[in-house]
Design an enzyme around this catalytic site. Sequence first.
Site, mmCIF file in Angstrom:
data_model
loop_
_atom_site.group_PDB
_atom_site.id
_atom_site.type_symbol
_atom_site.label_atom_id
_atom_site.label_comp_id
_atom_site.label_asym_id
_atom_site.label_seq_id
_atom_site.Cartn_x
_atom_site.Cartn_y
_atom_site.Cartn_z
ATOM 1 C CG ASP A 28 -0.470 1.536 6.770
ATOM 2 O OD1 ASP A 28 0.690 1.129 6.570
ATOM 3 O OD2 ASP A 28 -0.877 2.679 6.478
ATOM 4 C CG ASP A 81 -7.777 4.368 5.951
ATOM 5 O OD1 ASP A 81 -9.003 4.155 5.846
ATOM 6 O OD2 ASP A 81 -7.265 5.505 6.041
ATOM 7 C CG ASP A 104 -4.478 1.901 9.468
ATOM 8 O OD1 ASP A 104 -4.693 1.195 8.445
ATOM 9 O OD2 ASP A 104 -4.022 3.052 9.404
ATOM 10 C CD GLU A 114 -2.162 1.154 3.048
ATOM 11 O OE1 GLU A 114 -2.118 0.088 3.710
ATOM 12 O OE2 GLU A 114 -2.714 2.177 3.470
#
Length: 646
Positions: A512, A516, A514, A434
């Site tokens: 990541d 997102d 998280d 990403e």
Amino acid sequence: MSEEIKKNNYSADSIQALEGMEHVRMRPSMYIGDVGVRGLHHLVYEVVDNSIDEAMGGHCDAISVAINEDGSVTVEDNGRGIPVDLHKKEGVSALEVVMTKIGAGGKFDKDSYKVSGGLHGVGVSVVNALSVHMKSTVFREGKIYEQEYERGKALYPVKQIGETEKRGTRQTFFPDDTIFQQTTEFSYDTLSARMRELSFLNKGITITFTDKREVDDKGEFRSEVFHSDEGLKEYIRYLDGNREPIVSHVISMDNDKGEIPVEVALIYNTSYTENIFSYVNNINTHEGGTHLQGFRSGLTRTLKKYADASGLLDKLKFEIAGDDFREGLTAIISVKVSEPQFEGQTKTKLGNREVVSPVSQAVGEMLENYLEENPNDAKLIIQKVILAAQARHAAKKAREMVQRKTVMGGGGLPGKLSDCSEQDPARCEVYLVEGDSAGGTAKQGRDRNFQAILPLRGKILNVEKAMHHKVFENEEIRNIFTALGVTVGTAEDSKALNLEKLRYHKVIIMCDADVDGSHISTLILTFFFRFMKELIEEGHVYIAAPPLYLVKKGNKKEYAWNDVQRDQANERMGGSANIQRYKGLGEMNAEQLWETTMDPNFRTLRQVNIDSLAEADQVFSMLMGDEVPPRREFIEKNAVYANIDA
Ligand code: 0RA
């Protein structure tokens, strides 16, 4: 025959039986596929299938399945109870024969409607052989009988232990950890998904599923009751609940009295994907086969005939292809075949030729009636087909552009790909990362011999909502195709995937840790699921697990993947350590990223597998589709129980 010879024969038979059971323990994979997570869960399906058979024969309507506190599983039904009278040939009770003889299941009851039975159709004795301990309890003719076994051997003859007004069979087994070395822990989600599926496939039965290993804040077990009065019709509503239908009803038929019982349900929605799930004797036939062939031919023939007669196709400049009739189609086909021949790589392709025509006819009749009775819906379906044909022409052009680049090789690789030097795909892996900045770190940290990096820009296209030609026009997606060396479409099948030139056997999604990041992972997985399903099915797709914390004190440092590890590391350092929470991959330097997430000796990769295709489809359509409320509900509900089996 003299008494002595008879005796010898008898003991020869029993030796054979023993050998059978020993053979199961020696070669378990021959009977249950594998001894990993899948094989372990197969044990439950095998036992439940016996109760389903009893229900299909009209002898029971309730089945309960429980994961017990100690990790064993109990399956109980309210059927006739397995017979316990003396089996003349074997000289022991029928129950003992069923439990301890390979291939004995139900043989003494020719009339029983036995079409279920696991993929391998192996019988409950296999479960017994692969369990450290098993107990059968039979409630029959006012009495309770019991027998216990250890690794498939009866510990004592069947005994009567009491009286009852109940009827039925209860089986409790404890899988053998010397056989299932990877794990003997059952997954709630896997079993629950299968019980839901079984309840849709066998309408009228109530299946209660309970996990007694944990209690919630109210002190109650996690439990679900599955029951479907409408069967496949309801299954379609469940699967397509997050999509927008274009017709007013689910179109369905059920011919359970036929020579070959056929059940079909379908609906058209506004999406561009084709979702057909096919079952034979309650087994999901991933690779399709003759029943699917019959379904397709019935659908195409009937819709084409109707469209031709309607005059709606008059102005069309090109031919309509089979695919066009299936865009936005969600369908389930379930057939019962008494002697199924399974073919294909994973033995999930039905081979029986005699199935084609009855299915094709049944589907044709069902559709013909519906189109006649619902002319408005009929028009909407045909318009959708025409749109699909037009889009297919646009997509073909876009796809050919991707293909041309791929085929030219060398210079065809995307500029953003940092390739590895190794040439053997089996040893190569590619990280889909990403963002460009994390991509840069990964490029520095990697072992360039065998690790390639492909950075992806922000959120990739949500393929669940995009038309096919948009998907093939999207740059990030084209980069994935070209980098992987995968092509789509052949002369015969415009959607066939070609994995022969796959350049990396491990495709690793690194995002990541998280919300997102997990959204982006889901977008990428959705793309793979819809456009490269075989890549997942063949076990090439993985998810990297970057750490959440760095715990540091003096020259000591440890990484932590959850709060418990973080606290333990802190304690090991005597408390008051410096704790850094990684907000994203970007906060790690190249060395840290290598150490924690990319070094094959230390990293943990989660392999993505598709346990139940139908369930996966439902989850992806919900997470990536239009309807927001169910998505929020799902995410909230599953904050505790992660659900996508990745
Ligand atoms: C054959 C004959 C009969 C019962 C069953 C099989 C039977 C097997 C299983 C396995 C799980 N639950 C089951 N329930 C019943 C009995 C035939 C009779 O009573 O006439």
